[in-house]
Motif scaffolding. Structure first.
Motif, PDB file in Angstrom:
ATOM      1  N   LEU A 544      81.243  65.634  52.233  1.00 32.16           N
ATOM      2  CA  LEU A 544      80.412  66.505  51.536  1.00 32.16           C
ATOM      3  C   LEU A 544      78.881  66.293  51.891  1.00 32.16           C
ATOM      4  CD1 LEU A 544      81.488  67.510  48.108  1.00 32.16           C
ATOM      5  CD2 LEU A 544      82.248  68.527  50.629  1.00 32.16           C
ATOM      6  N   ILE A 570      84.465  73.471  61.813  1.00 32.27           N
ATOM      7  CA  ILE A 570      85.128  73.023  60.650  1.00 32.27           C
ATOM      8  C   ILE A 570      86.318  73.976  60.202  1.00 32.27           C
ATOM      9  CG2 ILE A 570      84.811  72.439  58.066  1.00 32.27           C
ATOM     10  CD1 ILE A 570      83.026  70.931  60.000  1.00 32.27           C
ATOM     11  N   GLU A 573      86.658  75.849  55.712  1.00 34.31           N
ATOM     12  CA  GLU A 573      85.113  75.957  55.268  1.00 34.31           C
ATOM     13  C   GLU A 573      85.040  75.915  53.748  1.00 34.31           C
ATOM     14  OE1 GLU A 573      84.007  80.586  55.093  1.00 34.31           O
ATOM     15  OE2 GLU A 573      82.819  79.147  56.191  1.00 34.31           O
ATOM     16  N   LYS A 574      86.560  76.052  53.298  1.00 28.67           N
ATOM     17  CA  LYS A 574      86.521  76.179  51.709  1.00 28.67           C
ATOM     18  C   LYS A 574      86.341  74.801  51.077  1.00 28.67           C
ATOM     19  CE  LYS A 574      86.163  80.678  51.360  1.00 28.67           C
ATOM     20  NZ  LYS A 574      87.388  81.739  51.250  1.00 28.67           N
ATOM     21  N   GLY A 575      86.420  73.853  51.785  1.00 23.58           N
ATOM     22  CA  GLY A 575      86.154  72.521  51.071  1.00 23.58           C
ATOM     23  C   GLY A 575      87.329  72.188  50.354  1.00 23.58           C
TER      24      GLY A 575
ATOM     25  N   ASN B 516      80.918  78.645  58.894  1.00 25.77           N
ATOM     26  CA  ASN B 516      80.878  77.750  57.803  1.00 25.77           C
ATOM     27  C   ASN B 516      79.855  78.232  56.603  1.00 25.77           C
ATOM     28  OD1 ASN B 516      82.618  75.781  58.969  1.00 25.77           O
ATOM     29  ND2 ASN B 516      80.870  75.239  59.959  1.00 25.77           N
ATOM     30  N   SER B 518      80.196  79.234  53.836  1.00 22.92           N
ATOM     31  CA  SER B 518      80.314  78.574  52.460  1.00 22.92           C
ATOM     32  C   SER B 518      79.089  77.559  52.203  1.00 22.92           C
ATOM     33  CB  SER B 518      81.604  78.130  52.003  1.00 22.92           C
ATOM     34  OG  SER B 518      82.668  79.154  51.815  1.00 22.92           O
ATOM     35  N   TRP B 519      79.067  76.700  53.164  1.00 20.01           N
ATOM     36  CA  TRP B 519      78.206  75.507  53.188  1.00 20.01           C
ATOM     37  C   TRP B 519      76.775  76.101  53.016  1.00 20.01           C
ATOM     38  CZ3 TRP B 519      79.263  71.400  57.410  1.00 20.01           C
ATOM     39  CH2 TRP B 519      80.601  70.967  57.481  1.00 20.01           C
ATOM     40  N   LEU B 544      83.113  76.506  46.617  1.00 21.95           N
ATOM     41  CA  LEU B 544      81.936  75.666  46.822  1.00 21.95           C
ATOM     42  C   LEU B 544      80.793  76.153  45.785  1.00 21.95           C
ATOM     43  CD1 LEU B 544      81.578  74.675  50.527  1.00 21.95           C
ATOM     44  CD2 LEU B 544      83.160  73.627  48.638  1.00 21.95           C
ATOM     45  N   GLY B 575      86.563  67.490  48.769  1.00 21.81           N
ATOM     46  CA  GLY B 575      86.377  68.535  49.584  1.00 21.81           C
ATOM     47  C   GLY B 575      87.198  69.000  50.891  1.00 21.81           C
TER      48      GLY B 575
END
Ligand SMILES: [Zn+2]
Ligand SMILES: [Zn+2]
Ligand SMILES: [Zn+2]
Lengths: 575, 575
Positions: A544, A570, A573-575, B516, B518-519, B544, B575
Motif C-alpha cells: 500500500l 497490478i 487493482e481492488k487491493g 489501476n 482504484s489507486w 479502496l 491490500g
C-alpha cells in the motif's frame, strides 16, 4: 571564505605535474629525497620547464604503515621534510607545492585489521610534517577505499586548516576497489569539505572521462584528473606505460571537455605529456559548474540524489529493535545476520535508504551500531540512516561508515543541534532535525515551523547547508491526537514553502495502536507527499505504501503524465 | 420578507381550531357550506368562543377529484367560496382564516394514475377560489404522499404569493403512507418554501411527538401539530374518538414541550379540546428554534443530513449510461430493471446517495429520466442525484421525484444558473454548480474560486441559500493534466475556507484512461476529503474508496480518536 587554491581553480585550468615514481625508477622512490635529492629535483624541474602550476612532493608512500614494512620508519620525518624542501626549491614563488599523500597500503576493517582511528593517525602524522614544512595544500591520491579517504581527510582536518584535494583510482567500470562508484566517492569527499576532488592513475582515459562525468552530475567542486601515460605492460622485466602521445592528446581532450578544472599525469607520464597538457590548457578557460548544491546521501557503493522532479524515494524503517523482537534478540546475542536478512528484503522491495536503530541502551548502541553498520555495508550498497539520539553512537558509527549517512536525529535545542552538525561536518554526513525542543513538541504547525527556522539559522551560522538538513515536524498518532495530525502535514508544506527546507517523516507513527495500520500509513503518506514531503520513513514491504507513492508522484508532477504509473502491472487493482 | 403568519408564529403559540368533519357529522361535510351554513358557522363560533386564533374553512374535500366522485363537481366554486365566506363571518378582524385543502383522494403515479401536473391543477383550481375569496393563508393537511404535497404546494405557488402551511399524517412508526419519515417530509416541505409544516390527524399523540421531534432535528420552520381527539372506534355504527380529556391534556403537553409553534385539533376534537389547548398555550411563549440551516437531501423515504462532524457520505456514480454499456442498452430498450439492480448493489455497499445519468440524447433523457426515477424510488429510499445538463429533463424528473434531489448540474453562467436555481426553488431541490463558464474551466484554483464566489452571489440574490449549493471545482484527468490536478484540491480548500461553500467532486475522472484506477481514485479522494471536500461521487463498490474515507475521517476529526476506524475488521490489511 575561498582559499588561494580555490581562486586559482576558478581562473584557469590548473596544470599538475607528471609521474614521480615511474620517472625516478627507484625501488623506494621516497627514500630518493634523502639519497638522490638531485634526481628528485631534476624530475620536478623537468615539469616546471613544461609550464606546470603545481609540483607534488615525492612523499606518496612516506607514511608510517608503508615505511615500517620496509624498515624505514626512522626516516619518516626526514623523508617528508626533505620532500617538501626539494619541491619548494624548484617551485619557488611561482608554483604551488602539493603535499602528496598516498594510501597506507593496508586494508581497513573489516577487510583488513586497520581501524579508522589508526589510519587517521597515520595520515595526520605524515600530513603534519608536510604542512609544517610548508606545502600549499595536501593532495591525497590513488585512494581506493572511502573509509581510508575519510580517515586521511579527517586526520588532516584535525591538525590544520589547509586546502585538501583528494583523488581516487577507478577501474574500467568506474568503481573504486571497495565498489563505490564515482558519484559516491564525490558525494563523500564533498561532504568532508575538501577543496577539490577527482580521479588519478587507474586504467584508461575513456573510463576516467566517464568517472569525471559522473562526478559533475552530483557536485560542483572543482574536478582534477591525473591519468596514466598508458596501460602498464611488463617488457623485459620492466613496467612500461605504452601510449603514443597523439592518442594521449586526443583522449585528454575528452577529459577537458568533461569539465575538469585541474589536470596532470600519473604513472607513466613524463614531461612530454605535461607539454601536451600545457598546450591544451593554456588558452582554455575552465568550465565552471553552475551553482547548485544537490541533496545527496551515499552508501558504501551507491548514492541517492534528491531532486524536485525525481520519483519519491523512501527510507526502510524495519531495522529497528523496538519494533522487531527478532532484532532485539540479535543485539542481545551480538548477532548481525538478522539485520542483513531484513535489510536485503527491504532493498528488494524498493527502499532507497535504510534506517538503523539499535535502541536498548547507550552501552549496547556503542557496541552494536558500528558492528551492524560494518556488517550491513558488506551486502548493502545504498545509504544508511544512523538512527540514535546519542552523538557518541553517531561518532562511532561514522568511523566505520563508508559513505555519507543521514544522522537521525537531533532536536532543535542549540547544544544538541550544534554537536550533531559538527559530527556531520567532520565525518561527512547530513542530519535530521526534529521540530522539538526541551519544551516538547508544539501542537501547531506554525510553532513547529518556527523551530525549523531556528534550526536552519543555527546551521547557516555553522556553514552547514540546507541541502544537508531534513526537518522532521513529527507525526503524531491518529488514535490519540485527533485532527492535530494534519498540523504535521501543514508543517511539511510551510517548511517547504516558507523556509525552502527539506522534510522527513516517520510515517508509521500515525497508525500506532490502531488496526489496519497500512491503510492509515499509506493515506497519510499520500497527504504528506502531496504537501511536499521529501523523504518518508516507511515499511517498504507494505504494497500500500507503493500505491501511495505511485499516486502522489502523479499528483505532484514527479511522474509527469503518469508515465511511470502507467507502467505498473497490478493483477488485482481492488487491493 | 416575513409574512404576517410568520410574525405571529414567532410571537405566540398559534391556536388552531378543532375538527369540522366529525362535528358536522354529514355524509359530505363540504356541501354543508351550501345546505347548512348555520351549522358550519356554529362549529366555527364554538371554536372562536374557546379562544382559537385560526378558523379553518370547511373545504377539506372540496376539490375536483373528490367532488367528481360524488357528482358535485358543478358546486366546486360555490362550496369553496361559501366556505371562506362563512369562516370569515365568524373570524371577523381578530382571527385568521386558513383555506383548508385536503388530498385529492386519488393515488399519484406510479401507485395510481394521477400525474403530477393533473394533481397540481386540481390543487391550483381549489386554491385559486379560496385565495380570491380572501383566506389569510392556505393550510394543506392530512397529506400522505410527498409527491401530492409537492403538487399542492407548487400548484398554489404558481397562482399566488400567499403563506402556505402543509401538514402530513403519520402512522405509529412515524411514516406517511408512502413510507417517508418525518425528516424527509420536513426536508421536502422546507425546500418547497412553505411557511410552516407539521403533522395532523393520524394515530396517537405520543407517536406524533416523535414526529415533531424528528422534524426539529432537521428544520427550523415553525411546526404545527393537530392531533386527533383519540383513537377512532366504531360504536353502534358510528365512528367515535375516545380519549378522556385529562389524558389529552397530558399528552398534548408533550407536543408543546417538543417545540410546536402552532397547535389545534383534528378528527374527534371539539371545543373542549380547544379549551384545554387554550389554557395550556395562552401564557406560554413558543420555543423558537435556533437559527440553523442544515444541508440536507431527501429520497422517497430517507433523508441525508450533512454536518461538519458526521462521517463522510458518498454519492454512488454507477448509474451512468456513459460508463455502463448495460445501462445504455437498457435505455435503448426502455428497460429500468438494470438500473434498479445496480442501485441496490451500491446501496448495499454504503452509498448514501445515487447519481442518475441517462446521457445519450435530450429526447431519450426526457423519456427515460422520469421513468428511471419512478422505478428507482420504489426500491430505493435514499436521495437521488438528477444528473443532466438539460433543465427540461430536470423539470420532468422533479415532477416524479418524491424527495429533495440534488440537481447535477449547472455551470456558472448566469442564465443557466438562474434557470436551475428557479427549478430547485419551485420543486424543492439543491444544486451542483460547476466552476465553469462559457469561457471554459480555468486552470488555476483562484479563478475557479472566483467563479464559485459569483455563483454564490447570484444564488444569494435569488434567495437561494448556500446550504443548497454544492460547488464542483472539477477533477481533471491526471494522465493529461500533470500537476494541475492539485488545483482542484486547492479549489476545494479555498471554497470552504474563503467562501464557506460546500463542494462536490466526481472523483473517478482523475484516473480516466489510466490503469489501476482504484489507486488514483482512492488516494485522490483522501486528498480531497482532507482538504474539506463535502460530497464525493465515487464507485461505492470499490473497497479502496472506503479505505480512503475511513482514513480521511480520522485525519479530519470526523472520526475522533479513530473510533469508527478501530471497529473495522479487515482480514488482510496488506491490500
Ligand atoms: Zn598512477
Ligand atoms: Zn601518480
Ligand atoms: Zn383528522
Amino acid at each position: 571564505m575561498r582559499n588561494k587554491l580555490q581562486k586559482l581553480l576558478e581562473r584557469k585550468i590548473l596544470l599538475f605535474d607528471g609521474a614521480m615514481g615511474t620517472q625516478l625508477n627507484l625501488q623506494y622512490p621516497e627514500e630518493g629525497n634523502l639519497e638522490y635529492p638531485h634526481l628528485v629535483k631534476e624530475v620536478h624541474q623537468s615539469y616546471k620547464d613544461k609550464g606546470c602550476d603545481v609540483i607534488g612532493t615525492n612523499t606518496f608512500g612516506a607514511n608510517r604503515a608503508k615505511l615500517a614494512q620496509r624498515l624505514a620508519l626512522d626516516k619518516l620525518v626526514e623523508i617528508n621534510r626533505q620532500g617538501v624542501k626539494l619541491a619548494k626549491e624548484i617551485a619557488g614563488d611561482q608554483l604551488l607545492v602539493a603535499g602528496i599523500i598516498g594510501p597506507t597500503g593496508k586494508l581497513l576493517k573489516p577487510y583488513g585489521t586497520l581501524s579508522f582511528d589508526e589510519a587517521k593517525e597515520i595520515f595526520a602524522e605524515q600530513g603534519k610534517i608536510l604542512i609544517e614544512s610548508g606545502v600549499d595544500f595536501i593532495l591525497i591520491e590513488t585512494m581506493s577505499d572511502i573509509l581510508e579517504m575519510k580517515a586521511a581527510v579527517v586526520g588532516i582536518k584535525e591538525i590544520a586548516d589547509i586546502p585538501i584535494i583528494c583523488t581516487a583510482t577507478f577501474d574500467q567500470k568506474g568503481k573504486i576497489l571497495t565498489g563505490a562508484d564515482a558519484q559516491t566517492v564525490a558525494t563523500v569527499l564533498e561532504s568532508l569539505g575538501v577543496t577539490a576532488i577527482g580521479a588519478n592513475c587507474g586504467v584508461d582515459i575513456p573510463s576516467m572521462i566517464e568517472v569525471i562525468k559522473g562526478m559533475t552530475e552530483v557536485t560542483n567542486l572543482p574536478l582534477i584528473a591525473q591519468p596514466n601515460g598508458g596501460l602498464p605492460k611488463y617488457i623485459n622485466g620492466k613496467t612500461e606505460y605504452l601510449m603514443d602521445l597523439d592518442r594521449f592528446k586526443i583522449e585528454v581532450e575528452g577529459l577537458l571537455a568533461a569539465g575538469v578544472q585541474g589536470i596532470g599525469g600519473c604513472c607513466g607520464t613524463d614531461p612530454h605529456h605535461i607539454e601536451i597538457l600545457k598546450k591544451l590548457t593554456e588558452k582554455r578557460k575552465p568550465i565552471l559548474p553552475s551553482d547548485f548544491s544537490l541533496s545527496k546521501l551515499a552508501g558504501a557503493r551507491k548514492t541517492v540524489v534528491f531532486t524536485e522532479k525525481s520519483p519519491t524515494k523512501v527510507i526502510g524503517e524495519r531495522l529497528n529493535t523496538t519494533a522487531q523482537p527478532k532484532l532485539k534478540e540479535a543485539v542481545t546475542r551480538g548477532e548481525i545476520s538478522p539485520f542483513i536478512e531484513m535489510a536485503l528484503k527491504q532493498v528488494e522491495k524498493g527502499a532507497a535508504l535504510l534506517d538503523v536503530n539499535i535502541g536498548i541502551s547507550l552501552e549496547k548502541e556503542l557496541e552494536m551500531m558500528p558492528k551492524v553498520i560494518e556488517g550491513l555495508q558488506q551486502s548493502i550498497d545504498i545509504p544508511l540512516v544512523i538512527d540514535t539520539t546519542y552523538p557518541q553512537v553517531m561518532e562511532e558509527a561514522l568511523k566505520v561508515y563508508r559513505g555519507k549517512p543521514l544522522l537521525n536525529s537531533t532536536t532543535g535545542d542549540r547544544k544538541n543541534l550544534e554537536k550533531v552538525i559538527e559530527l556531520a561536518q567532520k565525518y561527512g554526513g547530513a542530519i535530521v532535525a526534529l521540530t522539538l525542543t526541551e519544551k516538547g513538541l508544539p501542537k501547531r504547525a506554525e510553532e513547529r515551523v518556527e523551530i525549523a527556522r531556528e534550526i536552519l539559522a543555527i546551521a547557516q551560522e555553522k556553514g552547514f547547508g540546507k541541502e544537508n538538513i531534513w526537518i522532521d515536524p513529527l507525526v503524531l498518532t491518529a488514535g490519540a491526537n485527533g485532527d492535530l495530525v494534519l498540523e504535521t502535514i501543514k508543517g511539511v508544506k510551510m517548511i517547504k514553502e516558507e523556509l525552502g527546507g527539506q522534510t522527513l517523516l516517520g510515517i508509521s507513527n500515525i497508525s500506532y495502536g490502531l488496526p489496519n495500520r497500512s491503510w492509515l500509513n499509506s493515506h497519510f503518506l499520500t497527504l504528506a507527499l502531496t504537501a511536499g514531503l521529501d523523504l518518508p520513513i516507511v515499511n517498504p514491504e507494505d504494497p500500500l505504501i507503493w500505491q501511495s507513492i505511485k499516486c502522489a508522484d502523479v499528483f505532484t508532477g514527479k511522474d509527469s503524465g503518469a508515465k511511470n504509473y502507467s507502467l505498473e502491472k497490478i493483477p488485482n487493482e481492488k487491493g
